[in-house]
Design a protein around this motif. Structure first.
Motif, short mmCIF file in Angstrom:
data_model
loop_
_atom_site.label_atom_id
_atom_site.label_comp_id
_atom_site.label_asym_id
_atom_site.label_seq_id
_atom_site.Cartn_x
_atom_site.Cartn_y
_atom_site.Cartn_z
N ASP A 114 -27.89 21.79 -7.70
CA ASP A 114 -27.79 23.20 -7.38
C ASP A 114 -29.09 23.96 -7.63
O ASP A 114 -29.24 25.09 -7.16
CB ASP A 114 -26.68 23.86 -8.21
N THR A 144 -21.65 22.95 6.29
CA THR A 144 -21.07 24.10 5.59
C THR A 144 -21.30 25.39 6.36
O THR A 144 -20.39 26.23 6.48
CB THR A 144 -21.66 24.21 4.17
N ALA A 145 -22.50 25.57 6.91
CA ALA A 145 -22.79 26.77 7.70
C ALA A 145 -21.86 26.85 8.91
O ALA A 145 -21.37 27.93 9.26
CB ALA A 145 -24.25 26.77 8.14
N THR A 150 -25.20 18.54 4.71
CA THR A 150 -24.23 19.36 3.99
C THR A 150 -24.46 20.84 4.29
O THR A 150 -23.51 21.62 4.44
CB THR A 150 -24.29 19.13 2.47
N VAL A 151 -25.72 21.23 4.38
CA VAL A 151 -26.05 22.63 4.67
C VAL A 151 -25.58 23.01 6.07
O VAL A 151 -24.96 24.06 6.28
CB VAL A 151 -27.56 22.87 4.50
N VAL A 207 -30.31 22.98 -3.78
CA VAL A 207 -29.40 23.22 -2.64
C VAL A 207 -28.07 23.76 -3.18
O VAL A 207 -27.39 23.08 -3.96
CB VAL A 207 -29.15 21.94 -1.83
N ASN A 238 -24.44 25.24 -1.82
CA ASN A 238 -23.54 25.42 -0.68
C ASN A 238 -22.32 26.22 -1.11
O ASN A 238 -21.86 26.12 -2.26
CB ASN A 238 -23.07 24.06 -0.15
N ASP A 239 -21.76 26.99 -0.20
CA ASP A 239 -20.45 27.56 -0.43
C ASP A 239 -19.45 26.41 -0.55
O ASP A 239 -19.58 25.39 0.15
CB ASP A 239 -20.08 28.46 0.75
N THR A 260 -16.63 23.49 2.14
CA THR A 260 -16.57 22.09 2.57
C THR A 260 -16.54 21.11 1.40
O THR A 260 -16.62 19.90 1.60
CB THR A 260 -17.77 21.74 3.46
N GLN A 320 -18.73 20.36 -0.94
CA GLN A 320 -19.91 19.51 -1.05
C GLN A 320 -20.64 19.59 -2.40
O GLN A 320 -21.52 18.79 -2.68
CB GLN A 320 -20.90 19.84 0.07
N PRO A 330 -25.35 30.72 0.01
CA PRO A 330 -25.87 29.39 0.34
C PRO A 330 -27.40 29.45 0.45
O PRO A 330 -27.95 30.24 1.22
CB PRO A 330 -25.21 29.08 1.68
N SER A 380 -32.70 28.01 4.59
CA SER A 380 -31.57 28.74 4.03
C SER A 380 -30.87 29.52 5.15
O SER A 380 -31.45 30.44 5.72
CB SER A 380 -32.05 29.71 2.95
#
Length: 412
Positions: A297, A356-357, A352-353, A300, A302-303, A306, A308, A274, A161
């Motif tokens: 969700d 996005t980060a 994706t993580v 995982v 994500n904001d 992106t 995703q 996230p 995370s």
């Protein structure tokens, strides 16, 4: 016939349930809201779906709005510096068009479709005890509920995370009557980056009352764009949007002069931390112990910077469906659950993580990519298609060295 329960009626849960019914499984899906409640409720997300996810839906026979939803072939991007100055502008073409369908339409119809195709749908809320009872009656129970008590049964994986708090304050509005910078060019998405403030995304979509436009503010917490934390009703939300656009993006303010919310539930506000959670949870103990598998969700989050969310959910549901099909008649052990989830993490979710980060923090080398995209069409195209296939992030955006090597290869 395998007896499988799915908890949660979002993109991931419903897609998986429909796929398993098509594969001959006996499926029970637990949903909190009926189709009528979903259709009549508040908007759920922005849900821009890229080519790979759309192909998954098409293969499953779930692409029911292809001829109605606007087809978006490119994204117009701009870097905006104060006072309202466009420093960089470029177009990012997508190899495959993207589409966005209001999830109130999609999920309500999919709920009906599941019942029509022989799935069992139970409309009720579940707590931990209820989930335990459900899991004991089924060979496999998949939890695709990303909010509330059930999401909390999956332990946060601190090592995976990247953040422990929201990185953006979010505000989304669906509207009719939004003007276009170039009507002859057809539907296009637009993205504006405002350093120190946040980002603005605009995309064509299909809602209950026809084609519309979706606006999404990604505001840095505490910045002037973070103006919706009180959850205003949609008329007030639109007034604040117009005020912000007039000050920071006046050319967009012109397009929103005649805009109106699509309906009373057209607005959405909030923030997302996230988070990656461990995908398997144990309920009960001793002879009563059962394991459940997290999906979408629930595992995982994500904001949406992106885009995703819905894409990752579609790909996760497809991966789990294939794993269940390949497993045959063997028992669904905790080890099998862990291996199934880890395979999807390695193949897709971790990308994706990481992508996005990177977009949330915008390291120096990524800023250089946006500058190069304004000069080199090949860079703009590859950047656009990394949204569609985020695993490409690992090949050219993950480190400064990779980015330098790629840009050097195209003459930058």
């Amino acid at each position: 016939m395998r007896r499988i329960a799915v908890v949660g009626a979002g993109q991931a849960g419903l897609q998986l349930a429909l796929g398993l019914v098509a594969d001959g499984c006996e499926v029970t899906l637990v949903a909190e809201r009926t189709p009528e409640q979903v259709r009549g409720g508040r908007v759920l997300s922005t849900q821009a779906m890229f080519g790979p996810a759309l192909r998954i839906e098409a293969a499953a026979g779930l692409d029911l709005w292809t001829d109605e939803a606007p087809s978006v072939a490119s994204v117009d991007a701009a870097l905006v510096a104060p006072p309202a100055t466009r420093v960089l502008e470029f177009t990012m073409p997508l190899d495959e068009p993207a589409r966005s369908v209001d999830q109130r339409i999609k999920l309500a119809r999919w709920l009906e479709l599941l019942a029509e195709r022989g799935g069992r749908v139970e409309y009720r809320s579940l707590d931990r005890a209820g989930l335990h009872a459900l899991a004991r009656r089924h060979e496999l129970t998949v939890v695709a509920a990303g909010r509330g008590e059930l999401a909390g049964i999956f332990e946060r994986n601190a090592a995976r995370s990247p953040f422990d708090r929201p990185q953006r304050a979010l505000s989304c509005l669906y509207a009719h009557g939004v003007g276009s910078p170039d009507p002859a060019a057809g539907p296009r998405a637009r993205m504006h980056a405002l350093p120190g403030l946040g980002e603005l995304y605009l995309q064509p979509a299909l809602t209950r009352s026809g084609p519309c436009d979706i606006l999404l503010w990604e505001a840095l917490p505490g910045s002037p764009l973070d103006a919706f934390g009180d959850g205003p009703e949609v008329g007030v939300q639109l007034d604040r949007i117009r005020t912000l656009l007039a000050e920071y993006l006046p050319w967009e303010a012109e397009h929103w002069r005649d805009a109106e919310p699509t309906d009373a539930g057209a607005g959405l506000w909030g923030a997302v931390t996230p988070t990656v959670r461990r995908p398997v949870a144990e309920l009960g103990s001793g002879v009563d112990a059962v394991h459940v598998l997290g999906l979408g969700d629930a595992v995982v989050v994500n904001d949406p910077i992106t885009g995703q969310g819905a894409n990752g959910a579609a790909r996760a549901a497809d991966a789990y469906r294939q794993a269940i099909r390949e497993h045959g008649d063997a028992p669904f052990t905790a080890d099998w659950m862990c291996r199934t989830a880890e395979r999807f993490w390695q193949q897709h979710a971790r990308h994706t993580v990481e992508f996005t980060a990177a977009m949330l923090t915008m390291p120096d080398h990524l800023q250089g990519v946006f500058a190069a995209a304004a000069e080199y069409p090949a860079v703009a195209r590859r950047l656009a298609n990394t949204y569609a296939e985020p695993s490409d992030h690992a090949a050219w955006l993950a480190t400064p060295e990779l980015t330098t090597a790629y840009l050097s290869s195209i003459g930058k």
